[in-house]
Design a protein around this motif. Sequence first.
Motif, mmCIF file in Angstrom:
data_model
loop_
_atom_site.group_PDB
_atom_site.id
_atom_site.type_symbol
_atom_site.label_atom_id
_atom_site.label_comp_id
_atom_site.label_asym_id
_atom_site.label_seq_id
_atom_site.Cartn_x
_atom_site.Cartn_y
_atom_site.Cartn_z
ATOM 1 N N SER A 94 13.531 -3.974 -0.071
ATOM 2 C CA SER A 94 13.673 -3.764 1.379
ATOM 3 C C SER A 94 13.100 -2.428 1.816
ATOM 4 O O SER A 94 12.600 -2.304 2.932
ATOM 5 C CB SER A 94 15.140 -3.788 1.814
ATOM 6 O OG SER A 94 15.802 -4.865 1.246
ATOM 7 N N GLY A 119 10.525 -0.990 0.390
ATOM 8 C CA GLY A 119 9.082 -1.248 0.440
ATOM 9 C C GLY A 119 8.705 -1.985 1.717
ATOM 10 O O GLY A 119 7.716 -1.648 2.373
ATOM 11 N N GLY A 120 9.516 -2.981 2.066
ATOM 12 C CA GLY A 120 9.242 -3.752 3.278
ATOM 13 C C GLY A 120 9.334 -2.902 4.535
ATOM 14 O O GLY A 120 8.483 -2.981 5.415
ATOM 15 N N ALA A 121 10.376 -2.063 4.574
ATOM 16 C CA ALA A 121 10.562 -1.210 5.760
ATOM 17 C C ALA A 121 9.391 -0.250 5.922
ATOM 18 O O ALA A 121 8.938 0.014 7.032
ATOM 19 C CB ALA A 121 11.882 -0.439 5.657
ATOM 20 N N LEU A 147 6.332 -0.764 4.729
ATOM 21 C CA LEU A 147 5.142 -1.550 5.077
ATOM 22 C C LEU A 147 5.147 -1.907 6.566
ATOM 23 O O LEU A 147 4.123 -1.823 7.230
ATOM 24 C CB LEU A 147 5.091 -2.837 4.237
ATOM 25 C CG LEU A 147 3.891 -3.753 4.513
ATOM 26 C CD1 LEU A 147 2.627 -3.155 3.898
ATOM 27 C CD2 LEU A 147 4.128 -5.148 3.973
#
Lengths: 219, 184
Positions: free
Chosen positions: A49, A51-53, A55
């Motif tokens: 998460s 990494g997702g945030a 990105l």
Amino acid sequence: MKNDIKHHITDQMLMGYSAGTLPEAFNILVATHISLCDDCRAQLASYDSIGGAMLGADNDALATMDTGSLAAVMERLEDCPAGATERAPSARNNTVPAPLSDYIGNDLSGVKWRNIGMGVRQAILPTSADATARLLHIPAGVAMPDHGHNGTEMTLVLQGAFQDDDGYFARGDVETADADVNHTPVADIHEDCICLAVTDAPLRFKGLFLKIFQRFIRI
Amino acid sequence: MSTREKAEKRSLWVDHMVRIHTSRDRAAFAELYGHFAPRVKGFLIKSGADASLAEECAQEVMVTVWAKAHLFDASRASVATWIFTIARNRKIDALRKQRRPEPEELTWGPEEEPAQADVIALQQESESLARAIAELPARQRALLEKAYFGDLTHSEIAAQTGLPLGTIKSRIRLALDRLRHAMK
Ligand SMILES: [Zn+2]
């Protein structure tokens, strides 16, 4: 069984696995442990998460897509029919979890072992060269030679158990030893111990004989 | 754009994924592409790809998003997180030329729809995580970015910034602890 795991993957390793910066050999061990451990699975999801945030954030790393990029992609979408569900068949609770069975097969009895002395046997997994993954088969009650590390060593128990200065490690448990830790794991008396050991640098055994020996057995 | 508009826009992506999955909605896909493709490409460039490889991989990542839309589960990940994992795997494959062993999938009930409450909770948590990251002190954020996007191990980060490894670790831990705290 799942709740019995007491020794987990370090945060640093989970984060590296999430970021995709670990050597293949470490990825095998992390993925195998997570297959057995819901705690670490959840922890990994939280690293994903992050990494997702990052990105998804409005950051300065936005690149410009080539001209015609979207059109090219839209054209390729034709080839993809609406999702047929492709769920991986569940191999839960097999002795060899799926990420490892891709390398050694479904059954520990099918492993092609090589004797490395004192009754200990090993099998090296085919991985990228930046780190080494090997299975070790240690007879019940036998001690591995006293060794230190130049880098990081991670050991995941698949069968049986071992004991060393840091505690008692049974199926699913992971021991992480950094450079300068010397330890002598001893297999539990009740059963032969099979573990997956990963190193990013050669182990250092004490004594000249072992050093010579080391060159032959690729430890 | 106000913070609220941004939040609304982000949660819209879940809706986009639903439309892509259920009705193969190309307009929804084009919008998703407009937002995420430049980010994925930037991520790959930061990880060491040259512009043309990054473009090629970013396109493949977006095609995968379309092809695997049915695997997206809004009760388990935000759209950004799901796309991050696809882009990360593509990076390992294309840049590092390695296999990435994946954990066994958890087995779920047959075709169970996730509960709407779980979806909302997960998406809200993703929101607060994104906010918490945006509010990190610049240096901590820079280190996190390097760890995730720079294809650096912690010791390589140490070498690049000249900081001792222990400091890096504790900085990253501090950043993570702050995030955990902010999530409570
Ligand atoms: Zn664990």
